[in-house]
Design an enzyme around this catalytic site. Structure first.
Site, PDB file in Angstrom:
ATOM      1  N   LYS A   1       0.857  -1.302   0.183  1.00  0.00           N
ATOM      2  CA  LYS A   1       0.142   0.081  -0.159  1.00  0.00           C
ATOM      3  C   LYS A   1       0.848   1.185  -0.036  1.00  0.00           C
ATOM      4  O   LYS A   1       2.244   1.000   0.482  1.00  0.00           O
ATOM      5  CB  LYS A   1      -1.032  -0.073   1.195  1.00  0.00           C
ATOM      6  CG  LYS A   1      -0.484  -0.158   2.687  1.00  0.00           C
ATOM      7  CD  LYS A   1       0.788   0.474   3.242  1.00  0.00           C
ATOM      8  CE  LYS A   1       0.823   1.851   3.164  1.00  0.00           C
ATOM      9  NZ  LYS A   1       2.107   2.485   3.792  1.00  0.00           N
TER      10      LYS A   1
ATOM     11  N   TYR B   1      -4.775   3.881   6.224  1.00  0.00           N
ATOM     12  CA  TYR B   1      -5.296   2.860   6.974  1.00  0.00           C
ATOM     13  C   TYR B   1      -6.442   3.311   7.667  1.00  0.00           C
ATOM     14  O   TYR B   1      -7.381   2.400   7.810  1.00  0.00           O
ATOM     15  CB  TYR B   1      -4.118   2.633   8.092  1.00  0.00           C
ATOM     16  CG  TYR B   1      -2.978   1.763   7.865  1.00  0.00           C
ATOM     17  CD1 TYR B   1      -2.861   0.424   7.757  1.00  0.00           C
ATOM     18  CD2 TYR B   1      -1.882   2.347   7.274  1.00  0.00           C
ATOM     19  CE1 TYR B   1      -1.795  -0.365   7.491  1.00  0.00           C
ATOM     20  CE2 TYR B   1      -0.690   1.781   6.709  1.00  0.00           C
ATOM     21  CZ  TYR B   1      -0.683   0.514   6.843  1.00  0.00           C
ATOM     22  OH  TYR B   1       0.367  -0.400   6.614  1.00  0.00           O
TER      23      TYR B   1
END
Ligand code: NAD
Length: 367
Positions: A136, A221
């Site tokens: 990510k 996140y």
């Protein structure tokens, strides 16, 4: 045997007879899983995350083994090769990834390079016929994410994104509590993740390599958590950015707070920073109580709490090992990963809307 105990015996025998085929199916499935070959994973980028988390986690997996390396630093190669017993023929440079096509020892390439290089490395791996697991944030623009998905589709290879928290039992329990409405319907989700970044010369502070700052790196996140806890896609976002150090954060965002509204009316209040310590939580407020994690996003030691005081605890797991095992199983069983490329693209799209909202001061619709 008395009549009662005989009846009990017969009842248990009948239950055992009914259960036997299911138990034997479960045992057969477990044995089949155990005897499955481990898929070969090559690490592309041997920086901090690969060295400290991913490579040690690979040793704990059931369905993966470290079988190749892609690196721009030949000096690292010898130590890695010795430590993980990798043959010379399975070591590549970023420019020679196409040669992986001839290497049957490598099934998956795990891309762990700076964000803006994820696309090139993913596409190179897919074109060499390999499945790709990518760290990510997936890339730095929606167009790049789309190209990565298209390349993997064209090569008939799977693409996953390193959203490790989706494999954490604590995060999975947050989703269950929300979905089953144990505290009633969720109304508000609060989440924050940030840290104080060091070295001012690192790639994370350079826009061409990072794409953005705290939001792309760790804010993602909170965004992910708001999406998987609500189970919905945000409709509109507002955002505000603050810079206290315009020199260090000349190219990327330092601190951003954003608000997202979801179709059911859930509101997510999130913030992220590169300039403060101790920020890492997610909390869902529902009609009759709340449940949350703090810390929420660490590699270990995360803690759950519920407003009713009931325990919110699970045995510690290695999220990296769990996500890699899951991706190997998705390949072996030919099913889509819950952390697919499309998931990564959706987050990048929303992050672009957050940047636009911060830059314009307007609410931005997520089309
Ligand atoms: P890092 O700086 O420690 O390592 C990056 C690696 O990329 C190094 O081996 C470096 O040599 C290589 N590289 C190749 N081309 C480069 C270039 N042009 N400039 C700089 N480095 C180059 O970074 P990291 O912390 O390992 O992060 C790598 C990726 O992993 C990032 O996308 C990051 O967002 C992600 N990450 C994820 C987590 C997680 O918990 N899932 C944690 C940390 C990092």
């Amino acid at each position: 045997m008395t009549r009662t105990s005989r009846r009990t015996f017969l009842r248990h025998s009948a239950a055992a007879a009914i259960a036997a085929p299911f138990i034997s199916t479960r045992i057969t499935r477990a044995l089949a899983e155990e005897s499955r070959p481990k898929l070969g994973w090559a690490l592309c980028g041997l920086g901090g995350l690969s060295e400290n988390q991913i490579a040690p986690a690979l040793l704990k997996t059931k369905h993966c083994r470290l079988s190749g390396l892609v690196t721009g630093s030949p000096e690292k190669t010898r130590e890695w090769r010795t430590r993980y017993d990798i043959p010379d023929r399975s070591v590549y440079s970023y420019d020679s990834m196409s040669r992986m096509a001839e290497n049957p020892d490598i099934d998956v390439v795990y891309v762990v390079t700076p964000n803006a290089l994820h696309g090139d490395h993913t596409i190179a791996a897919a074109e060499a016929g390999k499945h790709v697991f990518c760290e990510k944030p997936m890339e730095v623009s929606v167009a790049r994410c789309r190209q990565m998905i298209d390349a993997c589709d064209a090569a008939d290879r799977k693409l996953g994104v390193g959203y490790r928290c989706q494999f954490s039992p604590l995060h999975i329990e947050m989703i269950r509590l929300a979905r089953e409405e144990e505290f009633g319907a969720v109304r508000v989700i609060d989440s924050a993740f940030g840290f104080r970044i060091g070295d001012p010369d690192q790639w994370r502070l350079k826009k061409d390599l990072a794409g953005g700052g705290a939001l792309m790196d760790v804010g993602v996140y909170c965004l992910q958590a708001s999406r998987y806890i609500s189970g919905e896609e945000p409709l509109v976002v507002t955002a505000m950015e603050t810079k206290t150090d315009p020199v260090k954060f000349r190219e990327v965002d330092e601190t951003i707070a954003w608000q997202a509204t979801f179709p059911s009316g859930i509101v997510a209040n999130c913030s992220t920073t590169y300039n403060a310590e101790g920020m890492g939580r997610v909390k869902a407020h529902a009609e009759r109580g709340w449940f949350g994690l703090e810390p929420a996003f660490h590699y270990g030691g995360n803690k759950g709490t519920r407003s009713d005081g009931k325990p919110f605890e699970f045995p510690e797991i290695d999220m990296f090992a769990a996500q890699m095992d899951d991706f190997s199983q998705c390949i072996l069983e030919n099913r889509e990963s819950k952390v697919s490329g499309l998931e990564g693209l959706k987050d990048v799209k929303i992050m672009m809307a957050i940047y636009e909202a911060a830059a314009t001061g307007r609410a931005v619709d997520i089309a």
